[in-house]
Every structure is written in structure tokens, then in C-alpha cells.
Motif scaffolding. Structure first.
Motif: not given
Length: 342
Positions: A78-95, A103-111
């Protein structure tokens, strides 16, 4: 638009085989399927896999239980690119999408949507903002400026401002419809001057008329007359400290000459700084809320509504609007001259 992982991976293999670079492949796929289809980092990872000789479209081997996503790794992404979407994180981390959201909720992040700003600030603009705020701070701490400030601005006011209301609905309930306002709504230009006690003077420009240096100069002379009646101490004893922005008509030679003739002193206002203009961050914000949902058939009715709004505000309201400048100057300094969050 949702696009299947298998389709994206097939496109990646094709692009790799025809010799496209990762950046070009990412742009091509996102242009075809939407910006969230894939990101360049993911493309590089798959191209590396293909280059090693593994041309399969399967992801990394996974056990029967969901893969664990490390909060620290997600936070770094997120710190590297805060504009990435959930779908992009899904593909990046294969989850799964749900894992990412947890995990985004746990980190206190909102889009959140990015905010519009007048322009991207260059370093020279940031230095100008810092220099101006330091100068204003220094002077204000020597002797308070706020009881001498006269500020002004212009704003388009719509004759009809629809209000979208919120509704409590069941999960399957359809929200009521609200018609969008016309693209070219009927509107009129408001010019207003006010102090930390009251609105001193305002004008609505005739249709088709715009603010020019000559018009603004004449307006300032009318403001001086209004000040003499409403705040004679400011004219005769304290002296006016005039705060307005750097719009072209405001800095015209004829305007500078008029300000000098009136005996006013102009306060420094750095360029591209609406957050340091009391009308923008205070008066107009409240005015918009007051007029929302109202319709006016003619200028007289709109003028009366503005008169009623200005009169309904207490001196405390106007005082707070001017005094917020001190906090905002400090925010500019804390941000090293960059834009700050309200």
C-alpha cells in the motif's frame, strides 16, 4: 468490470511470447479489461516465471486452507502504491478477495477518492506558501491581524441546487431517484466582502458580465463606502488589511492603484491556495449547505435568500472563519508547503 484470472494469465503468456515488455502488457490488458485487471508488478512476476521455462498458467501451489496474508507485506504494498484495488491485491498475493478485505480492515484502511486541487504544486510554489505563512505568523504574533482583516472572493451561485437525501432501506430496497441538475445550470456570479464581524458588501453580476480589473476597482470603492457606514473604526482608526487571492483582475494595475488610494494594505496570499482563503473554506461552504435543495425563479428571490443567509450568521461565525487562518498557516508549515487535509 470483473475479468477471470485465467483470461488475464492467458493474455500475459501471449504478450510474453510476442516479446512485449511488462509495462506495455499491463497497459494493453488494462485498456481492454479495466484498470483493475492487472498491475505491472504482477506482470513482471509472471514474465519471470515464463522466462524460467514454466509456461503453465497455474499460480503458486496452495494448500487446502486459504493462504495467509501478512499485514506487514500488505502495508508495504500500500505504501508503494496506495491506488491499487482489492482485485489487484488478490492477484498479487494469490489470496481471496475476502482475505484482502479483512486485512485492509485490520490495518484501518479505507478506499477514498483522490481530492481535486488547483494544480500540482512545484517546489517553488511550496516555498512561496511557506514563506507567506511564516511572514503572516510573525506579524500576527506581534499584533493580532484578525480584527483588521477584510476578505473577498467570487463564486457562481445556482438558481436551483438539488438535494440528494439518504434513506434507510432494506437490503433489496431500491433508492428513490433524484434528477441530476442540467449540465449548464442557470447561475449568477456572487462577489462578497466580509470581516470577522459581518458581510460588509456583496454584489450579483448581471448575466454575461465577468470580473475585470476596472469592475473590481469600482467594486472596491463601493466596499469602502459600505465600510464607512458599517465599520467606521476599521476605516478611520485600525486600517484595513485586505486579503484576496491572486486572480488576474485582483492584481491588475488599476486595482493596485485603487487599493493604495483607499489606504488599504494587502496581505500576502500565496498562489494556488484556496485552503487559505476564508471565503472558500468557511463562508461558501456554509452558504452551499444553506442553499442546497432550494430553487429560485428570479434574481430578486436569490438575492433575498443570500441577504437572509448573511444576516442569519452571528459575529461569532464570521470571527471563527477569519481566526481559522492561524491554524491553516500552521498546517501549511507542517506540510512543508504542500496541500494539507482538512
Amino acid at each position: 468490470m470483473e475479468v477471470s484470472t485465467d483470461l488475464v494469465r492467458g493474455c500475459l503468456l501471449y504478450d510474453f511470447k510476442v516479446g512485449l515488455l511488462a509495462a506495455a502488457s499491463s497497459r494493453r490488458i488494462c485498456q481492454a479489461f479495466g484498470d483493475s485487471a492487472v498491475n505491472e508488478r504482477t506482470v513482471r512476476r509472471w514474465f519471470k516465471k515464463f522466462k524460467s521455462g514454466d509456461l503453465s498458467l497455474r499460480g503458486e501451489p496452495r494448500s487446502g486452507r486459504p493462504q495467509v496474508l501478512n499485514d506487514g507485506v500488505l502495508k508495504a504494498a500500500i505504501e508503494e502504491d496506495s491506488s491499487l484495488t482489492c482485485g489487484e491485491f488478490v492477484r498479487q498475493f494469490n489470496v481471496s478477495n475476502e482475505t484482502v478485505r479483512i486485512h485492509l480492515h485490520r490495518l484501518g484502511k479505507t478506499f477514498k477518492l483522490s481530492k481535486w486541487v488547483p494544480r500540482t504544486l512545484l517546489e517553488v510554489h511550496k516555498r512561496q506558501r511557506v514563506t507567506a505563512c511564516i511572514s503572516l505568523f510573525s506579524r500576527h504574533r506581534t499584533a493580532s491581524l484578525f480584527n483588521r482583516v477584510l476578505t473577498s472572493d467570487e463564486k457562481w451561485v445556482l438558481y436551483e441546487t438539488p438535494k440528494r437525501s439518504r434513506h434507510w432501506l432494506s437490503p433489496q430496497g431500491a433508492a428513490p431517484h433524484t434528477a441530476r441538475p442540467p449540465m449548464h445550470s442557470r447561475k449568477i456570479m456572487l462577489c462578497v466582502w466580509w470581516t470577522g464581524r459581518q458581510v460588509v458588501h456583496y454584489e450579483l453580476l448581471p448575466t454575461g458580465q465577468t470580473v475585470t480589473g476596472d469592475l473590481y476597482s469600482q467594486q472596491l470603492k463601493r466596499v469602502q463606502q459600505a465600510l464607512s457606514q458599517k465599520e467606521p473604526a476599521l476605516v478611520n482608526r485600525k486600517g484595513v488589511l485586505f486579503l484576496h487571492d491572486n486572480a488576474k483582475p485582483h492584481v491588475a494595475r488599476v486595482v493596485r492603484d485603487t487599493i493604495q488610494q483607499l489606504g488599504w494594505e494587502t496581505l500576502c496570499h500565496p498562489p494556488y491556495s484556496p485552503a487559505l482563503a476564508p471565503s472558500d473554506y468557511h463562508l461558501f461552504h456554509s452558504q452551499d449547505n444553506h442553499l442546497r435543495g432550494k430553487s429560485f425563479t428570479n434574481e430578486a428571490d436569490l438575492r433575498q435568500a443570500l441577504t437572509d443567509f448573511f444576516a442569519s450568521k452571528t459575529p461569532e461565525f464570521y470571527r471563527k472563519g477569519i481566526e481559522q487562518l492561524e491554524t491553516r498557516w500552521q498546517k501549511v508549515l507542517d506540510a512543508d508547503g504542500d496541500y494539507f487535509e482538512d
